[in-house]
Design a protein around this motif. Structure first.
Motif, PDB file in Angstrom:
ATOM      1  N   ILE A 129     -26.811 -34.388 -24.922  1.00 17.17           N
ATOM      2  CA  ILE A 129     -26.028 -35.298 -24.565  1.00 17.17           C
ATOM      3  C   ILE A 129     -26.057 -35.989 -23.462  1.00 17.17           C
ATOM      4  O   ILE A 129     -26.550 -37.972 -23.608  1.00 17.17           O
ATOM      5  N   VAL A 171     -23.848 -38.390 -30.972  1.00 10.53           N
ATOM      6  CA  VAL A 171     -23.005 -37.414 -29.525  1.00 10.53           C
ATOM      7  C   VAL A 171     -21.548 -36.559 -30.130  1.00 10.53           C
ATOM      8  O   VAL A 171     -21.306 -35.363 -29.791  1.00 10.53           O
ATOM      9  N   ALA A 228     -21.429 -32.546 -29.759  1.00 12.59           N
ATOM     10  CA  ALA A 228     -19.833 -32.405 -28.850  1.00 12.59           C
ATOM     11  C   ALA A 228     -18.778 -31.374 -30.719  1.00 12.59           C
ATOM     12  O   ALA A 228     -18.801 -29.937 -29.274  1.00 12.59           O
ATOM     13  N   LEU A 249     -28.774 -39.091 -25.133  1.00 15.92           N
ATOM     14  CA  LEU A 249     -28.540 -39.793 -25.625  1.00 15.92           C
ATOM     15  C   LEU A 249     -27.635 -41.161 -25.280  1.00 15.92           C
ATOM     16  O   LEU A 249     -27.701 -42.504 -24.822  1.00 15.92           O
ATOM     17  N   ALA A 250     -27.263 -40.373 -24.092  1.00 18.73           N
ATOM     18  CA  ALA A 250     -26.298 -42.107 -22.578  1.00 18.73           C
ATOM     19  C   ALA A 250     -27.302 -42.925 -22.768  1.00 18.73           C
ATOM     20  O   ALA A 250     -27.005 -43.429 -22.582  1.00 18.73           O
ATOM     21  N   TRP A 302     -25.553 -30.442 -23.650  1.00 14.96           N
ATOM     22  CA  TRP A 302     -25.204 -30.850 -22.328  1.00 14.96           C
ATOM     23  C   TRP A 302     -26.507 -31.926 -21.865  1.00 14.96           C
ATOM     24  O   TRP A 302     -26.383 -32.998 -21.618  1.00 14.96           O
TER      25      TRP A 302
END
Length: 484
Positions: free
Chosen positions: A459, A360, A364, A462-463, A456
């Motif tokens: 991400i 992450v 980012a 990944l969450a 995005w």
């Protein structure tokens, strides 16, 4: 007991000393593994060049990867059983010869449909080929040398992961004898023939005394369900998302439910199920399926979109794009080294969460780089973001399979391992379909907005992986000794 080529039961002295040609057999198996890994990586870089010559829509680029990994996912669950039933050496030879022949068809393809069909054939033969290698290694090496044999996979796969995209980019740019992108498939021909000759000379025939029967209806239901899910994700954007795309995805859910019910009935009837139904009652396994599907969807989709952004968005050559991805591959190799040095054993599940957090940070960092860079982006400006992306992915992958498998019973390990490997490939197909579609949908507004939206989405995946990983056991079994 397993049977060797002579048809005699393996003797105690052989179990103690190993097969005479075991290290050469390992080299043959690694050659086949390299062929598979290269074919997973190369079409991400060559896709734009292939489309420029053969024509077709943007979905051609997606199907080059999705067709291969989807076929591999369907075939892997039953690929190992084919070796158990008909002999691992025989199925290895069929797999490597079929894979090589399919590569030749890819190299001479004259239309998008012909190339996609050949890629599907590559995936199916790869699914026959790859499971035999691990079984043969366990057969030919004595117990005290198994760790060293399996340890050879890391460096070889690492070199292939770093060098493969660069080689593919160079071959496309070099246009040797006018072959262009076709050279990335032609390179499989000498590798395949070398592996075939080595297998004929150095691999012993082996099969267990008791083998599970094939579950062809189960394979069919799984294949139909996967296709119903992936096809509309790839084609829906170009068709304007008509009603049939949503109907197909809804039908995929129903087919997978029918698959589950069929497997339960098959086991109750005393037959061998494709996937042991009791696995889905284990929190560690279901959590591993969700985490693995989300993670490998993001991993494969990220690689595709990164290459498309550099080539279609910034106008980079395939070689330059391949070189730009080196930091990610190097970071992944370094993570495997660090994890293998004892970090995975000490941290267990925590290492997966640490790795996801590092990824992450890298994603980012890429979003920040794309926002701040004024003027032309350079490969060096991507290094600080790509290194942690690759390093974090390696930290996740290193302990993942062993930790998930430690949450199932020993008798369920074979079915669980095959299912997880198939889900890994299905995640690859979904990544190409889902993140590729997000990228192409936004591309008319510019490559910058397209890649940022995709990052995005990455991400978000990944969450999801991070949350599902809490369902996994805290530590892997100490007895795990094989790569997955």
């Amino acid at each position: 007991m397993s049977q060797l080529a002579t048809g005699e039961t393996r003797s105690a002295p052989l179990e103690a000393t190993g097969h005479r040609w075991r290290w050469l057999a390992l080299a043959v198996i690694l050659t086949a593994e390299v062929m598979d890994l290269l074919d997973v990586l190369i079409t991400n870089l060559a896709g734009p060049a292939i489309r420029a010559e053969l024509g077709g829509s943007a979905s051609l680029i997606q199907w080059l990867g999705a067709g291969y990994t989807l076929a591999m996912a369907v075939g892997l669950i039953t690929g190992g059983r084919l070796g158990d039933l008909y002999g691992r050496r025989r199925m290895f030879l069929i797999g490597v010869l079929g894979f090589t022949a399919a590569s030749a068809v890819c190299a001479v393809a004259t239309s998008p449909g012909m190339l996609i069909a050949a890629r599907v054939a590559q995936g199916l033969f790869g699914a026959v080929l790859l499971p035999q290698g691990l079984g043969i290694i366990k057969e030919v090496f004595p117990p005290q040398q198994l760790a060293a044999a399996f340890g050879a996979f890391g460096p070889v796969m690492g070199i292939a992961a770093v060098g493969g995209p660069i080689l593919a980019g160079w071959l496309v740019d070099a246009d040797l004898w006018g072959t262009g992108w076709r050279a990335i498939f032609l390179i499989n021909l000498p590798l395949g023939l070398l592996a075939t000759a080595g297998a004929l000379r150095f691999l012993p025939e082996s099969r267990p005394a008791h083998a599970s029967r094939l579950d062809l209806p189960g394979v069919g239901l799984g294949a139909v369900g996967a296709l119903l899910l992936v096809y509309p994700l790839v084609q829906g954007r170009e068709q304007g998302w008509p009603t049939w795309t949503y109907a197909m995805m809804a039908a995929a859910v129903l087919v997978f439910a029918a698959f589950g019910r069929y497997e339960v009935r098959r086991q109750r009837a005393g037959k061998d199920p494709l996937v042991v139904p009791s696995l889905f009652r284990r929190r560690a396994f279901t959590g591993g399926l969700v985490a693995g599907l989300a993670f490998f969807t993001g991993l494969t989709g990220f690689s595709l979109v990164f290459s498309l952004y550099l080539q279609l968005g910034l106008g980079w050559s395939p070689l330059r794009a391949g070189l730009a991805g080196m930091p990610q591959a190097i970071g992944m190799v370094l993570a495997f080294v660090v994890a293998g040095a004892g970090l995975a054993r000490r941290l267990g599940r925590t290492l997966i969460h640490v790795g996801l957090a590092v990824v992450v940070v890298g994603v980012a960092g890429m979003l920040l780089t794309l926002r701040l860079v004024d003027g032309e982006l350079t490969a060096w400006q991507l290094v600080p973001a790509l290194l942690p992306v690759g390093f974090g992915m390696g930290l996740v992958m290193a302990p993942f399979f062993d930790i998930v498998l430690s949450g199932v019973e020993e008798a369920e390990t074979g079915s669980a391992s095959g299912t997880l490997t198939a889900v890994q490939q299905l995640g690859g197909a979904l990544g190409v379909a889902l993140l590729g579609t997000v990228f192409f949908a936004e591309f008319p507004d510019g490559p910058g907005p397209a890649v940022r939206l995709t990052l995005w989405a990455e991400i978000g995946l990944l969450a999801l992986t991070f949350g599902a990983a809490f369902l996994l056991p805290r530590q892997a079994r100490e007895s795990a000794d094989a790569p997955h």
